[in-house]
Design a protein around this motif. Structure first.
Motif, short mmCIF file in Angstrom:
data_model
loop_
_atom_site.label_atom_id
_atom_site.label_comp_id
_atom_site.label_asym_id
_atom_site.label_seq_id
_atom_site.Cartn_x
_atom_site.Cartn_y
_atom_site.Cartn_z
N VAL A 46 0.84 -1.20 0.00
CA VAL A 46 0.00 0.00 0.00
C VAL A 46 0.88 1.25 0.00
CG1 VAL A 46 -1.66 1.34 1.33
CG2 VAL A 46 -1.92 -1.11 1.15
N PHE A 47 1.94 1.21 0.80
CA PHE A 47 2.87 2.34 0.85
C PHE A 47 3.39 2.67 -0.55
CE2 PHE A 47 7.39 3.55 1.08
CZ PHE A 47 7.26 4.79 1.69
N LEU B 139 -9.18 -11.32 -2.19
CA LEU B 139 -9.08 -9.90 -2.54
C LEU B 139 -7.75 -9.62 -3.25
CD1 LEU B 139 -10.22 -7.72 0.49
CD2 LEU B 139 -11.08 -7.62 -1.83
N TYR B 140 -6.69 -10.24 -2.71
CA TYR B 140 -5.38 -9.99 -3.29
C TYR B 140 -5.12 -10.82 -4.55
CZ TYR B 140 -4.12 -6.65 0.17
OH TYR B 140 -4.09 -5.51 0.91
N ARG C 241 -2.70 0.37 -16.03
CA ARG C 241 -2.68 -0.79 -15.14
C ARG C 241 -2.15 -0.41 -13.77
NH1 ARG C 241 0.75 -5.37 -17.49
NH2 ARG C 241 2.45 -3.92 -17.13
N ALA C 242 -1.04 0.34 -13.78
CA ALA C 242 -0.42 0.72 -12.52
C ALA C 242 -1.35 1.60 -11.69
CB ALA C 242 0.89 1.45 -12.80
N LYS C 243 -2.01 2.54 -12.37
CA LYS C 243 -2.85 3.48 -11.64
C LYS C 243 -4.08 2.79 -11.06
CE LYS C 243 -2.83 7.82 -13.18
NZ LYS C 243 -3.16 8.92 -14.10
N ILE C 244 -4.78 2.01 -11.90
CA ILE C 244 -6.01 1.34 -11.44
C ILE C 244 -5.70 0.35 -10.32
CG2 ILE C 244 -7.84 -0.27 -12.11
CD1 ILE C 244 -7.84 1.12 -14.85
N SER C 245 -4.60 -0.43 -10.50
CA SER C 245 -4.31 -1.43 -9.48
C SER C 245 -3.82 -0.77 -8.19
CB SER C 245 -3.30 -2.45 -9.99
OG SER C 245 -2.12 -1.81 -10.38
N ALA C 246 -3.18 0.40 -8.30
CA ALA C 246 -2.76 1.12 -7.09
C ALA C 246 -3.99 1.55 -6.29
CB ALA C 246 -1.91 2.32 -7.45
N ILE C 247 -5.00 2.05 -7.01
CA ILE C 247 -6.22 2.48 -6.32
C ILE C 247 -6.93 1.28 -5.71
CG2 ILE C 247 -8.51 3.51 -6.67
CD1 ILE C 247 -7.09 5.18 -8.96
N ILE D 136 -5.22 0.24 -2.52
CA ILE D 136 -5.49 1.11 -1.38
C ILE D 136 -6.85 0.78 -0.76
CG2 ILE D 136 -5.94 3.51 -0.73
CD1 ILE D 136 -3.75 4.22 -2.87
N PHE D 137 -7.80 0.35 -1.58
CA PHE D 137 -9.10 -0.05 -1.03
C PHE D 137 -9.04 -1.45 -0.44
CE2 PHE D 137 -10.76 3.44 -3.58
CZ PHE D 137 -11.67 3.98 -2.69
N ALA D 138 -8.23 -2.33 -1.04
CA ALA D 138 -8.17 -3.73 -0.59
C ALA D 138 -7.56 -3.83 0.80
CB ALA D 138 -7.38 -4.57 -1.57
N PHE D 139 -6.59 -2.96 1.10
CA PHE D 139 -5.87 -3.09 2.37
C PHE D 139 -6.78 -2.91 3.60
CE2 PHE D 139 -3.19 -1.44 5.82
CZ PHE D 139 -2.38 -2.55 6.00
N PRO D 140 -7.54 -1.80 3.69
CA PRO D 140 -8.45 -1.69 4.85
C PRO D 140 -9.51 -2.78 4.88
CG PRO D 140 -8.78 0.13 3.32
CD PRO D 140 -7.57 -0.58 2.87
N MET D 141 -9.92 -3.26 3.68
CA MET D 141 -10.88 -4.37 3.63
C MET D 141 -10.27 -5.61 4.29
SD MET D 141 -13.84 -4.00 2.13
CE MET D 141 -14.22 -5.55 1.32
#
Lengths: 71, 221
Positions: free
Chosen positions: B59-60, B122-123, B139-145, B148-153
């Motif tokens: 995520v970082f 999720l991962y 790809r990089a942008k969408i998967s980065a977003i 960021i949502f997957a981590f708190p989930m």
């Protein structure tokens, strides 16, 4: 013939009486000895996974080596 | 190997060796059902901690990518997810083995097991999403977003939701964690080094994967 069939059927029925609910030898071993082998199995699994990872990284590095030799 | 840069690798190795040896040899409290399998605490739990740390690193780097658009950050985000998934699978399988001999079934559809499996899915979805997009920047942008949502989930699935329902897993659904009274000071002496050690080894694996992937990406080697 009838008596033979009856004997056979009764034999089959009585077979169930001898059948114990039996687990496999592996399961019995793991459940025995105060379940220490459960821990051993998990540690072994982790080791195997790490070795598998090592092999996969090795393969990728080998490919890179070949690529760099070709230049 | 430069000691000043690689000291943490040696430390990680020493901690893992220590925790494995003492994990089998140290004394543990005698508990019903668990018996000696309580030692699995030193192997099963650190896998999850290593996974969570690796996903945090991911995520970082995803946030970093959205900030600077550097492909290198994207690569690091993927590789830490790859390394994290390895530890997640190890965690879930060692958990299933442990459950088979303590809860009676490898998969008893316990809330903790189910949500842990969903967190892993999720991962998996993250990696599949990446494969589905051809254009690199997109790809990089969408998967980065997504990341960021997957981590708190993932955090909610692992630490919040299992506490609501009934669970066999310690620390959830009214079950006290090992911390409450079972994890005595002798076990802590092995458990904490085990967690620290496996986190360092996990990070080491991630750096190796990232370095190899970076070289593979280079067209001119």
């Amino acid at each position: 013939m009838k008596s033979l069939t009856t004997t056979f059927v009764l034999l089959l029925v009585s077979m169930q009486l001898f059948a114990q609910p039996q687990e496999s030898a592996v399961v019995d071993t793991l459940a025995g000895s105060e379940k220490i082998y459960v821990v051993a199995a998990c540690a072994l699994l982790i080791l195997l996974a790490l070795l598998f990872l090592l092999f996969s990284v090795d393969r990728r590095v080998k490919k890179l080596e070949k690529k760099s030799e070709g230049k | 190997m430069n000691i000043s840069q690689s000291w943490w690798k040696i430390l990680g190795a020493v901690l893992v060796i220590y925790s494995t040896v003492y994990g089998f040899l140290s004394t543990v409290p005698a508990l019903p059902i668990l018996h000696q399998s309580i030692r699995n605490l030193y192997f099963h739990v650190p896998m999850w901690f290593a996974m969570i740390v690796l996903f945090s690193i991911s995520v970082f780097h995803s946030i970093k990518f959205l900030n600077n658009g550097n492909e290198d950050s994207d690569l690091k985000a993927v590789q830490s997810v790859n390394a994290g998934i390895v530890f997640g699978i190890l965690g879930i399988v060692t958990g299933a083995i442990w459950a088979r001999f303590t809860w009676g079934q490898a998969w008893s559809f316990d809330v903790k097991q189910n949500f842990a499996a969903i967190a892993l899915l999720l991962y998996f979805a993250y990696l599949i999403l990446r494969n589905a997009i051809d254009e690199e920047q997109k790809r990089a942008k969408i998967s980065a977003i997504y990341n960021i949502f997957a981590f708190p989930m993932m955090v909610v699935l692992l630490f919040v939701l299992p506490r609501i329902g009934d669970s066999l897993h310690p620390g959830n659904g009214g079950n006290p964690g090992f911390n409450a009274y079972d994890l005595d000071s002798r076990m802590r002496m092995v458990f904490y080094p085990a967690c620290a050690g496996w986190i360092m080894i996990g990070y080491w694996i991630y750096t190796l994967l990232a370095r190899v992937a970076k070289l593979e990406k280079k067209k001119t080697l």
